[in-house]
Design a protein around this motif. Sequence first.
Motif, PDB file in Angstrom:
ATOM      1  N   GLY A 257       0.738  -1.311   0.004  1.00 41.36           N
ATOM      2  CA  GLY A 257       0.019   0.093   0.035  1.00 41.36           C
ATOM      3  C   GLY A 257       0.799   1.079   0.150  1.00 41.36           C
ATOM      4  O   GLY A 257       0.813   2.269  -0.837  1.00 41.36           O
ATOM      5  N   GLN A 261       1.439   4.137  -3.060  1.00 38.49           N
ATOM      6  CA  GLN A 261       1.303   5.477  -2.855  1.00 38.49           C
ATOM      7  C   GLN A 261       2.375   6.144  -3.014  1.00 38.49           C
ATOM      8  O   GLN A 261       2.438   7.491  -3.906  1.00 38.49           O
ATOM      9  N   GLU A 304      -0.693  -8.770  -3.837  1.00 38.97           N
ATOM     10  CA  GLU A 304       0.013  -7.354  -4.184  1.00 38.97           C
ATOM     11  C   GLU A 304       0.094  -7.034  -5.510  1.00 38.97           C
ATOM     12  O   GLU A 304       0.024  -5.961  -5.959  1.00 38.97           O
ATOM     13  N   TYR A 307      -3.272  -5.579  -6.146  1.00 34.84           N
ATOM     14  CA  TYR A 307      -3.532  -4.272  -5.636  1.00 34.84           C
ATOM     15  C   TYR A 307      -2.890  -3.137  -6.409  1.00 34.84           C
ATOM     16  O   TYR A 307      -3.416  -2.100  -6.323  1.00 34.84           O
ATOM     17  N   ALA A 311      -5.111  -0.135  -7.468  1.00 35.57           N
ATOM     18  CA  ALA A 311      -4.738   1.290  -6.906  1.00 35.57           C
ATOM     19  C   ALA A 311      -4.861   2.274  -7.948  1.00 35.57           C
ATOM     20  O   ALA A 311      -4.874   3.446  -8.086  1.00 35.57           O
ATOM     21  N   GLU A 314      -8.196   3.070  -9.418  1.00 38.36           N
ATOM     22  CA  GLU A 314      -8.883   3.959  -8.406  1.00 38.36           C
ATOM     23  C   GLU A 314      -8.562   5.260  -8.893  1.00 38.36           C
ATOM     24  O   GLU A 314      -9.179   6.106  -8.297  1.00 38.36           O
TER      25      GLU A 314
END
Length: 356
Positions: A257, A261, A304, A307, A311, A314
């Motif tokens: 995460g 980011q 992972e 993800y 992300a 998103e």
Amino acid sequence: MSFLARRLARSQVTRTFSTSVRRLGGGGVGEGQAAPTYVHKFLKEPPTVAVVGCPFSGGQARPGVDLGPNALVEFGLLNQIKQLGWNVSYDGAKPFADIAHTRHDADDAVDPPSHNMKNARLVSAVCERLAEVVGQHAKRGELPVTVGGDHSLALGSIAGTMSKHPDACVLWIDAHADINTPLTTTTGNLHGCPVSFLLGLDGTDVAPFNKWAKPCLSPNRIVYIGLRDVDPAEKRILRENNIKCFTMHDVDKYGIGACVQKALDHVNPERTRPVHLSFDVDATDPSVAGSTGTPVRGGLTFREGHYICEAVAETGCLVALDIMEVNPTLGDEKLVEQTVAVGCSLARAALGETLL
Ligand SMILES: NC(=[NH2+])NCCC[C@H](N)C(=O)O
Ligand SMILES: [Mn+2]
Ligand SMILES: [Mn+2]
């Protein structure tokens, strides 16, 4: 249809774009109509994916990776994307039909090594064509999904993206940095070099690539996640150019995460820039996607990998996606099916499948 494909198809049928991707309904979630959680910032309505299958293996030495696109399409990729609410187009291998695209390095007589590169003319011709095809789709406001084929193709797909979105940034998900130059490559395999051509590094201004491949990316607009097998010369290049990397060590240390980011904050701090996501399936662990030409242990888990795709979805900034290096001739039937399934589900995740 295989067992896995059937099961997948069943689990998908009730999902539609309007309910599962576009909005949270007003009913269940508190007061009134929730805002869409997922808006395409750079695509035209209706949202359209152009699947570009590129059956190409000339950027490396192992035959079979040219069968990747067909395997993913046979597994149901096009319908799976449709069920997420996208319009889907697919040209088969037609755009590349006049190029002997499945040849690989047996053909030194026709395409002799030049500047240490194997199959340079072939790789260059295919990437030039791919850049045109991806660029055309992007200019229509569609989202091209390039299915490889080996990762040398990203030279073409990213050049195509940049022709429409010169301010785009690149997320490169891979065990490898693929940033060797003709001067540093120890294998001569061009799938280990595409990034250096995109950046225009020393040694890349050579024929036949310099006829069409102009540097189109700057080092602060690309970020890596998943690295764990980087050649010594590549490490030097990454350092000298200050290129941001999240190695597997970083994924362990900070968690996926935080890595994603930080990666997005680096190349796309306001989330206003178009994103090209180039996913080499060997970024995931060989236990997740083992049918690939250069597997390296210690990779991303299934979650992972997904993800990262979620992300990016998103952000609403995705303008192009590559799914690369699935080789359905490597490993037993179970491993192949698992790898093909993962290739498809990574693509779906990047196209919004798991977002509410
Ligand atoms: N796309 C890939 N799987 N690349 C692997 C590259 C391996 C090695 N660094 C080379 O230059 O040949
Ligand atoms: Mn790789
Ligand atoms: Mn790669």
